[in-house]
Enzyme design. Structure first.
Site, short mmCIF file in Angstrom:
data_model
loop_
_atom_site.label_atom_id
_atom_site.label_comp_id
_atom_site.label_asym_id
_atom_site.label_seq_id
_atom_site.Cartn_x
_atom_site.Cartn_y
_atom_site.Cartn_z
N LYS A 13 8.71 -77.96 95.80
CA LYS A 13 9.98 -77.41 96.30
C LYS A 13 9.80 -75.98 96.83
CE LYS A 13 12.46 -77.94 92.54
NZ LYS A 13 11.48 -78.58 91.62
N ARG A 88 20.89 -78.13 88.69
CA ARG A 88 19.90 -78.81 87.84
C ARG A 88 20.57 -79.84 86.94
NH1 ARG A 88 15.23 -75.65 88.69
NH2 ARG A 88 13.75 -75.84 87.01
N ARG A 127 -1.60 -75.27 89.35
CA ARG A 127 -0.81 -74.27 90.09
C ARG A 127 -1.10 -72.86 89.58
NH1 ARG A 127 5.43 -75.33 91.05
NH2 ARG A 127 5.66 -75.22 88.79
N ARG A 160 1.78 -69.75 85.24
CA ARG A 160 3.09 -69.55 84.61
C ARG A 160 3.06 -70.10 83.19
NH1 ARG A 160 7.40 -72.00 88.84
NH2 ARG A 160 8.29 -72.69 86.87
N ARG A 171 9.69 -79.92 80.44
CA ARG A 171 10.39 -79.77 81.73
C ARG A 171 10.59 -81.13 82.40
NH1 ARG A 171 6.79 -75.87 84.85
NH2 ARG A 171 8.40 -75.88 86.44
P1 AMP Z 1 11.75 -73.34 88.42
O1 AMP Z 1 10.97 -72.19 88.95
O2 AMP Z 1 12.80 -73.83 89.37
O3 AMP Z 1 10.87 -74.46 87.91
O4 AMP Z 1 12.57 -72.80 87.14
C1 AMP Z 1 11.90 -72.27 86.01
C2 AMP Z 1 12.83 -72.27 84.82
O5 AMP Z 1 13.98 -71.43 85.09
C3 AMP Z 1 13.42 -73.61 84.43
O6 AMP Z 1 12.53 -74.39 83.62
C4 AMP Z 1 14.68 -73.18 83.66
O7 AMP Z 1 14.36 -72.71 82.36
C5 AMP Z 1 15.15 -71.99 84.49
N1 AMP Z 1 16.06 -72.44 85.57
C6 AMP Z 1 15.83 -72.41 86.92
N2 AMP Z 1 16.87 -72.90 87.60
C7 AMP Z 1 17.79 -73.27 86.67
C8 AMP Z 1 19.09 -73.87 86.73
N3 AMP Z 1 19.64 -74.22 87.90
N4 AMP Z 1 19.74 -74.08 85.56
C9 AMP Z 1 19.21 -73.74 84.39
N5 AMP Z 1 17.98 -73.20 84.24
C10 AMP Z 1 17.28 -72.96 85.37
#
Ligand code: AMP
Length: 217
Positions: A13, A88, A127, A160, A171
């Protein structure tokens, strides 16, 4: 173009968002990036988000929805936006629909990037992310020119915390239980476009751009 990108962790993404945002000339809004920036600066929001992110859980909806609402009220989204990592879950999708209805700016499309489970694990475990600008690389598929160094800004590449194996498992569970239902939600609204996100990154972007351009023409 008002667009949402949805897909499991590791679907690409972030990488596709950069190409699509540049092509359609719209801001790329990643909730994960906003949380990570807050974590880095040590803000109150960052401290709160950390406890959830470290476990692979979602940050509470009340916090995330407010943060997105503020972001969507900024001037640069007047001509559109690309949301990456939000919504989400179905509640967030409903809140977003209400925010956009109030502004009379409905979504144009929801692009789903789909990949198989084996590919997810291989992509995430390899990654590496720039500590400074957030650009992603992969130890095999998308190597930086100099190992451990970001091609774009020279920042340090790191893994990360939430890309480590036990957190990735959580996740993926969270994705299956909470996020996947939004695909049916948006299919029901007639907004869903699904792209198989396997193979060459550039080719996936081209297919995505073609499908999205057809929607807005
Ligand atoms: P990402 O970089 O999109 O994989 O997001 C990393 C982490 O940020 C996720 O595993 C959640 O803990 C938090 N996060 C990101 N976007 C959301 C969202 N829309 N709602 C809740 N938590 C989020």
């Amino acid at each position: 173009m008002r667009l949402i990108l949805v897909g499991p962790p590791g679907a690409g993404k972030g990488t596709q968002a950069v190409h699509l945002a540049a092509h359609f000339n719209i801001p790329h809004i990643s909730t994960g990036d906003i949380f990570r920036a807050n974590l880095k600066s040590g803000s109150e929001l960052g401290l709160l988000a950390r406890s959830y992110m470290d476990k692979g859980d979602l940050v509470p909806d009340s916090v995330t929805n407010e943060m997105v609402k503020d972001r969507l009220n900024q001037e640069d989204v007047a001509n559109g936006f690309l949301l990456d990592g939000y919504p989400r879950n179905v509640l967030q999708a409903e809140v977003l629909r209400a925010i956009l209805a109030e502004k009379q700016t409905p979504l144009d499309a929801v692009l789903e990037l789909s990949i198989g489970d084996a590919e997810i694990i291989s992509r995430i475990s390899g990654r590496r992310t720039c500590r400074n600008c957030g650009t992603s690389f992969h130890v095999i598929n998308e190597k930086p020119t100099v190992e451990g160094v970001c091609n774009k800004c020279g920042g340090e590449l790191y893994q990360r915390e939430d890309d480590k194996e036990d957190v990735v498992k959580r996740r993926l569970e969270v994705y299956a239980e909470q996020t996947r239902p939004i695909i049916a939600f948006y299919r029901g609204e007639g907004l869903l476009i699904s792209i198989r996100a396997m193979g060459d990154v550039f080719e996936i972007s081209q297919r995505s751009i073609a499908a999205l351009s057809a929607v807005i023409s």
